[in-house]
Design a protein around this motif. Structure first.
Motif, PDB file in Angstrom:
ATOM      1  N   GLY A   1       0.810  -1.408   0.181  1.00 15.36           N
ATOM      2  CA  GLY A   1      -0.054   0.227  -0.107  1.00 15.36           C
ATOM      3  C   GLY A   1       0.933   1.272  -0.078  1.00 15.36           C
ATOM      4  N   VAL A   2       2.073   1.168  -0.288  1.00 16.08           N
ATOM      5  CA  VAL A   2       3.134   2.330   0.060  1.00 16.08           C
ATOM      6  C   VAL A   2       3.215   2.887  -1.438  1.00 16.08           C
ATOM      7  CG1 VAL A   2       5.340   3.190   0.672  1.00 16.08           C
ATOM      8  CG2 VAL A   2       4.113   1.612   2.069  1.00 16.08           C
ATOM      9  N   VAL A   3       3.199   4.165  -1.584  1.00 14.67           N
ATOM     10  CA  VAL A   3       3.788   4.941  -2.804  1.00 14.67           C
ATOM     11  C   VAL A   3       5.043   5.580  -2.370  1.00 14.67           C
ATOM     12  CG1 VAL A   3       3.109   6.388  -4.574  1.00 14.67           C
ATOM     13  CG2 VAL A   3       1.518   5.127  -3.793  1.00 14.67           C
ATOM     14  N   ARG A   4       6.131   5.579  -3.312  1.00 12.72           N
ATOM     15  CA  ARG A   4       7.279   6.283  -2.774  1.00 12.72           C
ATOM     16  C   ARG A   4       7.603   6.936  -4.290  1.00 12.72           C
ATOM     17  NH1 ARG A   4       9.700   1.166  -0.706  1.00 12.72           N
ATOM     18  NH2 ARG A   4       9.492   1.307   1.586  1.00 12.72           N
ATOM     19  N   LEU A   5       8.194   8.282  -4.009  1.00 14.97           N
ATOM     20  CA  LEU A   5       8.624   9.076  -4.772  1.00 14.97           C
ATOM     21  C   LEU A   5      10.082   9.286  -4.384  1.00 14.97           C
ATOM     22  CD1 LEU A   5       7.971  11.042  -7.108  1.00 14.97           C
ATOM     23  CD2 LEU A   5       8.098  12.880  -5.650  1.00 14.97           C
ATOM     24  N   TYR A   6      11.014   9.118  -5.646  1.00 10.79           N
ATOM     25  CA  TYR A   6      12.472   9.132  -5.590  1.00 10.79           C
ATOM     26  C   TYR A   6      13.082  10.309  -6.523  1.00 10.79           C
ATOM     27  CZ  TYR A   6      11.807   3.915  -4.377  1.00 10.79           C
ATOM     28  OH  TYR A   6      11.191   2.999  -3.519  1.00 10.79           O
ATOM     29  N   PHE A   7      14.009  10.731  -6.030  1.00  6.43           N
ATOM     30  CA  PHE A   7      14.721  11.833  -6.781  1.00  6.43           C
ATOM     31  C   PHE A   7      16.156  11.267  -7.040  1.00  6.43           C
ATOM     32  CE2 PHE A   7      17.052  15.821  -7.686  1.00  6.43           C
ATOM     33  CZ  PHE A   7      16.533  16.084  -8.895  1.00  6.43           C
ATOM     34  N   ARG A   8      16.739  10.834  -8.220  1.00  9.33           N
ATOM     35  CA  ARG A   8      18.164  10.645  -8.361  1.00  9.33           C
ATOM     36  C   ARG A   8      18.439   9.374  -7.381  1.00  9.33           C
ATOM     37  NH1 ARG A   8      19.998  11.377 -13.151  1.00  9.33           N
ATOM     38  NH2 ARG A   8      19.781  13.461 -13.700  1.00  9.33           N
TER      39      ARG A   8
END
Length: 337
Positions: free
Chosen positions: A274-281
């Motif tokens: 159920g987790v949404v993760r946003l990544y940068f680099r």
């Protein structure tokens, strides 16, 4: 199959030679800044799908498509239902907009590829539709070529089909997979596909190559932008590949069911936890937890759309000029409900 009828129904005009030449021309890299306040607003609503399988955001970020049991739906980012393509008793497994937003494609559990030509003006009140048969069973995923001239589909029948959208004809069938195709994705001059036997296949003009993931990992979803590729696996891992190096992110608990990448350097993942993760680099910026397993997600501009399998849709991000009012929906040719 009557190909001339398919051409008329799809309404896909002939392109100029200049447009044809773009097929072999890599996309220009678009540089964007690190996204700010990526989850500053959240809007969640229930869709009419008893089971929601996929979600896609239009290129301008103003319309969202969902698909699942019984129908494909078009929404504003505020949750207004703009149009529903109903197919009682049927089911759609995947959905995507063309690069210019003029076409919407969806793959069915019955092996049919559905393409709708979306209206562009107030006077256009009809939505032209064609259904093309090429797969024997479920179409698990599809992707448009960046030129808008071709579309790839991958299915449970272990085949990848490349469709010519000018003619509605299956231009090429790649049938050397040893298991069902779980995801497909066009690169600049490549086509990538993941399969349920743990392999990622890469096709180019010079041939094909295959990568087998270690440790019994099964790749579930793949995306590619510029020179970077990401994929998710049944063991919860999200891998980010740049040139010859691969970096593995902090895993989800359970399968990582969806990944999406946008230029340049940032991407999102979703999992059965159920987790949404946003990544940068490659660095996890922020996470959100939904009320159920994430079945699909998409990223566009400042929006992230995440779908749970039970039919709920959540939109995260800055909503400036992204939501269609009823007046705007009518002017775009949709009948808002």
């Amino acid at each position: 199959r009557n190909h001339s009828a398919s051409r008329r129904s799809a309404g896909l005009d002939q392109r100029t030679n200049r447009e044809r030449s773009r097929i072999a021309t890599p996309r220009q890299s678009t540089r964007i800044a690190r996204p700010s306040r990526p989850f500053d607003t959240t809007t969640t609503w229930r869709t009419p799908h008893p089971r929601l399988y996929d979600v896609a955001i239009s290129p301008r970020g103003r319309v969202i498509a969902t698909c699942g049991a019984n129908s494909v739906c078009l929404w504003s980012s505020a949750g207004t239902l703009l149009h529903e393509f109903a197919r009682p008793g049927g089911a759609f497994a995947c959905v995507k907009f063309s690069p210019d937003g003029s076409l919407l494609a969806s793959g069915g559990f019955d092996g049919l590829l559905h393409i709708w030509e979306l209206p562009r003006s107030r006077s256009a009140r009809t939505i032209r539709h064609v259904a093309l048969l090429g797969h024997d069973t479920v179409i698990n995923d599809l992707d448009f070529h960046f030129s808008g001239l071709f579309l790839a589909t991958g299915g449970f029948d272990q085949r990848v089909i490349i469709w010519n959208l000018q003619t509605g004809v299956a231009e090429m069938t790649l049938g050397n997979a040893r298991a069902e195709i779980t995801s497909v994705c066009f690169g600049d001059e490549t086509l990538l596909a993941t399969a349920a036997d743990g392999t990622i296949t890469r096709w180019t003009a010079g041939g094909s190559s295959c990568l087998t993931l270690p440790g019994g990992q099964l790749p579930l979803c793949i995306d590619h932008v510029d020179e970077e590729t990401i994929w998710s696996t049944s063991t919860g891992h999200v891998a980010w590949k740049q040139e010859d190096s691969v970096r593995v992110m902090v895993p989800h608990q359970g399968a990582a069911t969806a990944v999406r990448m946008r230029p340049t350097g940032w991407f999102a993942s979703g999992g059965r936890d159920g987790v949404v993760r946003l990544y940068f680099r490659g660095r996890s910026m922020v996470t959100r937890t939904l009320d159920g397993p994430v079945g699909a997600l998409d990223v566009r501009r400042n929006l992230i759309a995440a779908a749970t399998e039970d039919g709920s849709l959540s939109i995260f991000g800055q909503q400036e000029r992204t939501g269609l009012s009823k007046a705007e929906a009518t002017s775009a040719g949709y009948q808002a409900e």
